[in-house]
Enzyme design. Structure first.
Site, PDB file in Angstrom:
ATOM      1  NE  ARG A  43      -3.149  -0.066   3.057  1.00 41.12           N
ATOM      2  CZ  ARG A  43      -2.639   0.201   4.275  1.00 41.12           C
ATOM      3  NH1 ARG A  43      -2.226   1.410   4.574  1.00 41.12           N
ATOM      4  NH2 ARG A  43      -2.583  -0.752   5.196  1.00 41.12           N
ATOM      5  CE1 TYR A  94     -16.483  13.333 -14.250  1.00 39.42           C
ATOM      6  CE2 TYR A  94     -15.855  13.210 -11.950  1.00 39.42           C
ATOM      7  CZ  TYR A  94     -16.343  12.605 -13.088  1.00 39.42           C
ATOM      8  OH  TYR A  94     -16.705  11.284 -13.060  1.00 39.42           O
ATOM      9  CG  ASP A 165      -9.653  17.979 -12.779  1.00 37.73           C
ATOM     10  OD1 ASP A 165      -8.933  17.508 -13.683  1.00 37.73           O
ATOM     11  OD2 ASP A 165     -10.695  17.419 -12.385  1.00 37.73           O
ATOM     12  CE  LYS A 190     -12.455  10.404 -17.395  1.00 38.16           C
ATOM     13  NZ  LYS A 190     -12.784  11.583 -16.617  1.00 38.16           N
TER      14      LYS A 190
END
Ligand SMILES: *Cc1c(COP(=O)(O)O)cnc(C)c1O
Length: 368
Positions: A43, A94, A165, A190
């Site tokens: 992790r 978004y 962003d 994306k």
């Protein structure tokens, strides 16, 4: 030697060139590591994450952190706002990020002020006493362009953490940290991964305290990427410059054609000389990107039928893949109500422009 970003995207994050070294990093499929070193546990890190993080960090001008999704990255960043704090966010951005902030406001965790991100005076007023300024530019799906240098400076001056962003622009077209932002985030799902086959997020910051604070949240909230997903995204990222070049020129070609089409009432694309964001985009981006939105001036049903009438364009949500996609954004109940019902977002891929236009023209005719 200062390298062009299109070269950096190919060469950054590679293993050291020593005899027998592989040319590229591989995913390590291990949940833990033998004690005595600095790796600890699965992790906390993975070679495939590191390679992707180093590449994105070098492109954006900071250090990277990858996450399980763009939303996981956004949630870790939003968690930096102290309890009872205030965040300034765009009216249009978004929808998932805006919904996350609304949920946190409803829970009493923070307060949200929404601003028109293209209105610099409005943003500058709002950042006073704010803990975080959340920016998207160009915005999804309204395609508004924020004056990044001006509002980043205003945020800095007010002692606000400035977050951008950068999903739509990608690190090849816009580097917000170099324009004054503190933190950049990406839905690597994306353009970065680029092949519609992986969900992944990323954060980059040049501030070590912020990097440590976000890394701590990744460790404790646990929204880590799988090694294979990180590796797929890195593999996709290597061709970003080429993919963008084609997708972007396709988008410019389609924007011009759509502008002439009798059924299209508005084309939102910063590359068009008459677009309200054109001058700003030209000043702070090295290209106008491969997303555009159109409005038909009709009702939701008409726009929906157009989306359902394409043969080549995929009717699906998401963007940034090699394959062109379109959708009516308001089909999603969480989309902001001031986004027009008939707005169709076009995520342009790398197919031949004539084929993309022929299919769109056919759909605009069929879907009446
Ligand atoms: C898709 C998207 C996100 C969310 O990312 P996921 O990878 O889907 O979690 C955030 N911001 C923008 C601009 C997006 O397009």
């Amino acid at each position: 030697m200062t390298l062009d970003p299109s070269t950096v995207v190919v060469h950054a994050g590679r293993p050291e060139r020593v005899p027998n070294a592989p040319v590229g990093e591989s995913p390590v499929f291990s949940s833990t590591y033998v004690a005595g070193g600095d790796r600890g546990y699965g992790r906390f890190g993975n070679d495939a994450w590191t390679a992707l993080e180093d590449t994105l960090g070098e492109l954006e001008g900071g250090r990277g952190l990858t996450f399980a999704s763009g939303m996981a990255a956004a949630a870790a960043i939003a968690d930096l706002v102290p309890v009872g704090g205030r965040i300034v966010a765009p009216q249009h951005a978004y929808s998932g990020v805006l919904a996350l902030l609304d949920q946190q406001a409803t829970a009493g965790r923070l307060t949200v002020d929404r601003v028109n991100i293209a209105d610099t005076a409005d943003v500058t007023r709002a950042v006073d006493q704010a803990d975080m300024l959340w920016i998207e530019s160009p915005t999804n799906p309204a395609m508004e362009v924020a004056d990044l240098p001006a509002i980043s400076a205003a945020g800095r001056q007010a002692g606000t953490t400035v977050v951008v962003d950068n999903t739509f622009a990608t690190p090849l077209l816009q580097q917000p940290i170099r324009l004054g932002a503190d933190i950049v985030m990406h839905s690597a799902t994306k353009f970065i991964a680029g092949h519609s086959d992986v969900v992944l997020g990323a954060v980059v910051t040049a501030d070590d305290d912020l990097w440590n604070a976000i890394d701590l949240r990744r460790r404790s909230l646990g929204a880590i990427p799988g090694p294979m997903e990180a590796w797929l995204a890195l593999r996709g990222l290597r061709t970003l410059a080429l993919r963008l070049e084609r997708a972007q020129s396709n988008a410019a070609f389609l924007a011009e054609r759509l502008l002439q089409h009798p059924r299209v009432s508005r084309v939102r694309y910063p590359g068009l000389p008459d677009d309200p964001g054109h001058a700003r985009a030209k000043a702070q981006m090295s290209g106008f990107g491969a997303i555009l939105s159109i409005e038909l001036g009709g009702d939701a049903e008409g726009a929906q039928r157009v989306c359902e009438s394409t043969a080549l364009w995929v009717h699906a949500t998401s963007l940034g893949g090699v394959e062109s996609m379109l959708e009516r954004r308001r089909r999603w109940p969480i989309e902001v109500p001031t986004i027009p019902e008939d707005l169709i977002r076009l995520a342009v891929g790398i197919e031949h422009p004539n084929d993309l236009w022929a299919d769109l023209e056919q759909a605009l005719k069929t879907g009446i």
